[in-house]
Design a protein around this motif. Structure first.
Motif, mmCIF file in Angstrom:
data_model
loop_
_atom_site.group_PDB
_atom_site.id
_atom_site.type_symbol
_atom_site.label_atom_id
_atom_site.label_comp_id
_atom_site.label_asym_id
_atom_site.label_seq_id
_atom_site.Cartn_x
_atom_site.Cartn_y
_atom_site.Cartn_z
ATOM 1 N N TYR A 19 38.942 -5.878 7.060
ATOM 2 C CA TYR A 19 39.680 -5.531 8.414
ATOM 3 C C TYR A 19 40.697 -4.611 8.071
ATOM 4 O O TYR A 19 40.552 -3.428 8.665
ATOM 5 N N VAL A 20 41.414 -4.672 6.838
ATOM 6 C CA VAL A 20 42.324 -3.321 6.523
ATOM 7 C C VAL A 20 41.327 -2.425 6.120
ATOM 8 O O VAL A 20 41.810 -1.244 6.279
ATOM 9 N N GLN A 21 40.315 -2.362 5.324
ATOM 10 C CA GLN A 21 39.446 -1.378 4.990
ATOM 11 C C GLN A 21 38.973 -0.473 6.334
ATOM 12 O O GLN A 21 39.267 0.890 6.259
ATOM 13 N N ASN A 22 38.555 -1.403 7.223
ATOM 14 C CA ASN A 22 38.093 -0.412 8.435
ATOM 15 C C ASN A 22 39.382 0.191 9.039
ATOM 16 O O ASN A 22 39.271 1.150 9.768
ATOM 17 N N LYS A 23 40.476 -0.324 9.255
ATOM 18 C CA LYS A 23 41.651 0.289 9.638
ATOM 19 C C LYS A 23 42.133 1.448 8.976
ATOM 20 O O LYS A 23 42.546 2.343 9.427
ATOM 21 N N LEU A 24 41.794 1.383 7.744
ATOM 22 C CA LEU A 24 42.617 2.563 6.653
ATOM 23 C C LEU A 24 41.351 3.575 7.010
ATOM 24 O O LEU A 24 41.861 4.778 6.594
ATOM 25 N N GLU A 25 40.228 3.387 7.421
ATOM 26 C CA GLU A 25 38.976 4.520 7.768
ATOM 27 C C GLU A 25 39.917 5.663 8.673
ATOM 28 O O GLU A 25 39.643 6.851 8.635
ATOM 29 N N ARG A 26 40.551 4.948 9.724
ATOM 30 C CA ARG A 26 41.408 5.894 10.638
ATOM 31 C C ARG A 26 42.231 6.821 10.000
ATOM 32 O O ARG A 26 42.240 7.951 10.528
ATOM 33 N N ILE A 27 42.936 6.292 9.043
ATOM 34 C CA ILE A 27 43.862 7.359 8.346
ATOM 35 C C ILE A 27 43.093 8.279 7.700
ATOM 36 O O ILE A 27 43.570 9.408 7.804
ATOM 37 N N THR A 28 42.142 7.913 6.951
ATOM 38 C CA THR A 28 41.344 8.850 5.999
ATOM 39 C C THR A 28 40.636 9.813 7.051
ATOM 40 O O THR A 28 40.279 11.030 6.608
ATOM 41 N N ARG A 29 40.366 9.520 8.217
ATOM 42 C CA ARG A 29 39.643 10.626 9.072
ATOM 43 C C ARG A 29 40.629 11.298 9.501
ATOM 44 O O ARG A 29 40.306 12.761 9.711
ATOM 45 N N HIS A 30 42.052 11.115 9.524
ATOM 46 C CA HIS A 30 42.804 12.443 9.942
ATOM 47 C C HIS A 30 43.264 13.099 8.724
ATOM 48 O O HIS A 30 43.888 14.335 8.870
ATOM 49 N N PHE A 31 43.488 12.394 7.678
ATOM 50 C CA PHE A 31 44.082 13.065 6.536
ATOM 51 C C PHE A 31 43.223 12.729 5.047
ATOM 52 O O PHE A 31 43.468 11.369 4.718
ATOM 53 N N ASP A 32 42.278 13.539 4.563
ATOM 54 C CA ASP A 32 41.631 13.073 3.803
ATOM 55 C C ASP A 32 42.071 13.161 2.096
ATOM 56 O O ASP A 32 41.485 12.937 1.220
ATOM 57 N N GLN A 33 43.378 13.600 2.021
ATOM 58 C CA GLN A 33 43.932 14.018 0.719
ATOM 59 C C GLN A 33 44.665 12.920 0.216
ATOM 60 O O GLN A 33 46.006 12.774 -0.128
ATOM 61 N N VAL A 34 44.500 11.559 0.444
ATOM 62 C CA VAL A 34 44.978 10.401 0.100
ATOM 63 C C VAL A 34 44.601 9.902 -1.137
ATOM 64 O O VAL A 34 43.271 9.976 -1.448
ATOM 65 N N ILE A 35 45.440 10.065 -2.088
ATOM 66 C CA ILE A 35 45.409 9.717 -3.479
ATOM 67 C C ILE A 35 44.978 8.061 -3.820
ATOM 68 O O ILE A 35 43.930 7.543 -4.216
ATOM 69 N N ASP A 36 45.832 7.226 -3.376
ATOM 70 C CA ASP A 36 45.788 5.812 -3.352
ATOM 71 C C ASP A 36 46.698 5.262 -2.550
ATOM 72 O O ASP A 36 47.521 5.523 -1.820
#
Length: 119
Positions: A19-36
Motif C-alpha cells: 500500500y505504501v509503495q503504491n502511494k509513493l508511485e504518485r510522488i515519483t510520478r510528479h518528481f523523479d529525482q527522489v534519492i531515498d
C-alpha cells in the motif's frame, strides 16, 4: 529510489508495504529525482483513540529533506493523509525549482545590450 519501511509497536505486513509503495508511485510520478525515503509507521498508547496510528516519512531529494507526519484513527487513513501532504510539498518544491531557474535569466534588448535597471 531506496525505500525503507519500519514499524514501531507493529509488524509491517506485506499488504501495508505494498500500500505504501503504491502511494509513493504518485510522488515519483510528479518528481523523479527522489534519492531515498524512510517511512515510519507506529501505534502510540494515547488516551485519544482517534489519533493512535501515526505515519511519518523522510524523503531525501536533491538538495532538500522533506519530513511529513500524520496521525489518524486508522493506519491506512494516516498513510493517505501523509501522501497527500507529501504530494503537495513535492509539487511546491518542484515549482520553486522551476521558478528559480527562470528568475536568473537576464533580459536582453534586441540590440544585445542589457536593459537599464528601473530606479
Amino acid at each position: 529510489m531506496n525505500l525503507t519501511i519500519s514499524g514501531h509497536h507493529l509488524d509491517v505486513t506485506p499488504a501495508i508495504r505494498e500500500y505504501v509503495q503504491n502511494k509513493l508511485e504518485r510522488i515519483t510520478r510528479h518528481f523523479d529525482q527522489v534519492i531515498d525515503s524512510h517511512v515510519i509507521l507506529c501505534i502510540d498508547n494515547l488516551t485519544e483513540k482517534e489519533k493512535r496510528q501515526k505515519a511519518e516519512i523522510n524523503l531525501r531529494l536533491a538538495g532538500k529533506i522533506v519530513h511529513v507526519a500524520s496521525a489518524a484513527h486508522d493506519l491506512y487513513a494516516a498513510i493517505d493523509m501523509l501522501m497527500d501532504r507529501l504530494d503537495r510539498q513535492v509539487v511546491k518544491y518542484k515549482q520553486m525549482l522551476k521558478d528559480h531557474d527562470n528568475a536568473c535569466i537576464k533580459r536582453m534588448s534586441e540590440g544585445g545590450e542589457e536593459e537599464p535597471a528601473a530606479a
